[in-house]
Design an enzyme around this catalytic site. Sequence first.
Site, short mmCIF file in Angstrom:
data_model
loop_
_atom_site.label_atom_id
_atom_site.label_comp_id
_atom_site.label_asym_id
_atom_site.label_seq_id
_atom_site.Cartn_x
_atom_site.Cartn_y
_atom_site.Cartn_z
N ALA A 128 0.82 -1.21 0.00
CA ALA A 128 0.00 0.00 0.00
C ALA A 128 0.86 1.26 0.00
O ALA A 128 0.42 2.31 -0.47
CB ALA A 128 -0.93 -0.01 1.20
N GLU A 160 1.61 2.72 -6.86
CA GLU A 160 1.08 1.86 -7.92
C GLU A 160 0.23 0.72 -7.35
O GLU A 160 -0.61 0.16 -8.04
CB GLU A 160 2.21 1.27 -8.78
CG GLU A 160 2.91 2.29 -9.68
CD GLU A 160 3.97 3.08 -8.94
OE1 GLU A 160 4.10 2.91 -7.71
OE2 GLU A 160 4.67 3.89 -9.59
N ASP A 174 -39.89 3.88 -5.93
CA ASP A 174 -41.13 3.91 -6.68
C ASP A 174 -42.13 3.00 -5.96
O ASP A 174 -41.74 2.16 -5.13
CB ASP A 174 -40.87 3.42 -8.12
CG ASP A 174 -42.10 3.51 -8.99
OD1 ASP A 174 -42.88 4.46 -8.81
OD2 ASP A 174 -42.28 2.64 -9.86
N ASP A 202 -38.83 0.29 -11.13
CA ASP A 202 -38.78 -0.63 -12.27
C ASP A 202 -39.36 0.00 -13.54
O ASP A 202 -39.56 -0.69 -14.53
CB ASP A 202 -39.55 -1.92 -11.95
CG ASP A 202 -41.05 -1.67 -11.78
OD1 ASP A 202 -41.43 -0.50 -11.60
OD2 ASP A 202 -41.83 -2.62 -11.83
N ASP A 218 -38.30 6.05 -13.73
CA ASP A 218 -37.26 5.98 -12.69
C ASP A 218 -35.86 6.08 -13.27
O ASP A 218 -34.88 6.30 -12.55
CB ASP A 218 -37.37 4.66 -11.90
CG ASP A 218 -38.74 4.46 -11.30
OD1 ASP A 218 -39.21 5.39 -10.62
OD2 ASP A 218 -39.34 3.40 -11.52
#
Length: 385
Positions: A11, A15, A57, A379, A383
């Site tokens: 880490a 890279e 919804d 759905d 939406d």
Amino acid sequence: LFMTAVSLAIAAVPEGLPAIVTICLALGMQRMIKHNALIRKLPAVETLGCATVICSDKTGTLTQNEMTVVEGYAGVAGFRVSGEGYSPEGEFSTETGAFDAGTAPDVALLLKGGLVCNDALLELHASDEGHSSWRIIGDPTEGAMVVAAAKGGFSREALSPQLPRVQEIPFDSDRKRMSTIHRVEASAQRSASWVTPYLVFVKGAPDVVLDLCSRRMENGQPVPMTTAMREEISARNHEMACRALRVLAVACRPVTAVPEPMTPETVEQDLVFLGLLGMIDPARPEVVEALKVAHGAGLKCVMVTGDYKDTAEAIARDIGMLTPGGGVLTGAEIEKLSDTELAARANNLQVCCRVSPQHKTRIVNAMKANGHVVAMTGDGVNDAP
């Protein structure tokens, strides 16, 4: 300790960081797939974990989207429809007695209009086990109207040759209605004095369709629409919606030729109101528990639907989404609010109804302006934005 030291060493090298993040997100995506959730973009895994608000919804998401017409209103009387699911077996009963197409022309025309201004198909489906069941190909709301017509003795196969479709204006979530134009065969023209060579049928939201009507059908004849008639129709609509029924209106317009140009303005005017169809769409049984889990996790849940206000409120109360003191806004009220005013009311919002796709986007942006991370689920095409 050795594994941790190796991880830290990797880490520390710039890279290596993107690879570690990508692997972590990919592992998260794999866990989501085990819960039947597909992730298209890896960063969505992290964002979903940070969500503080869920905008949902209603139809098909919070409810089962298995519509069944159970009652209606045509002419001067209401009627009820029996039967379950998509089976065409069922009975009509009107407020004045048993249904008969000859003695109840207003109900008959309402059913015909709902059937021809419609793209859904009803078919008998045979399963691999040899069992047969009725199913709908197309939109469940339209399917409910096809089934109701079948219960009244009308089928697309028999009606299409008499009223062949020649033009249409498809359903639009902003207009909240759909229109079709049909050529009337000579035999059908002789059935009533007001019938012309072409008939326009319109179906959609009751308040929208009613505003376009100048007449209504009564005992098989169009009569001028009065203020009292409008109030009676609105009251019937309100009564059905308060009982968690989804209500659609059907209207027609006799014309001598196909309107030119083919626009909503030229087609959808001077309509004859035919009636209302009220259909039940029960809530999904798992929704109540899902809402409890979401609330327990500190997630705010908001219903955002294009449906009628009374219907949305009734369903929201049933499933526990609308609580005492919870805010309710309609699309018309949202139009009058500035972005700042909408953001100020967003934290108390629990139900938004009669909204268009643009309103849904504004609601999400208002939530985000208050520092929320918003998840949107649904759905329908409205939406998608």
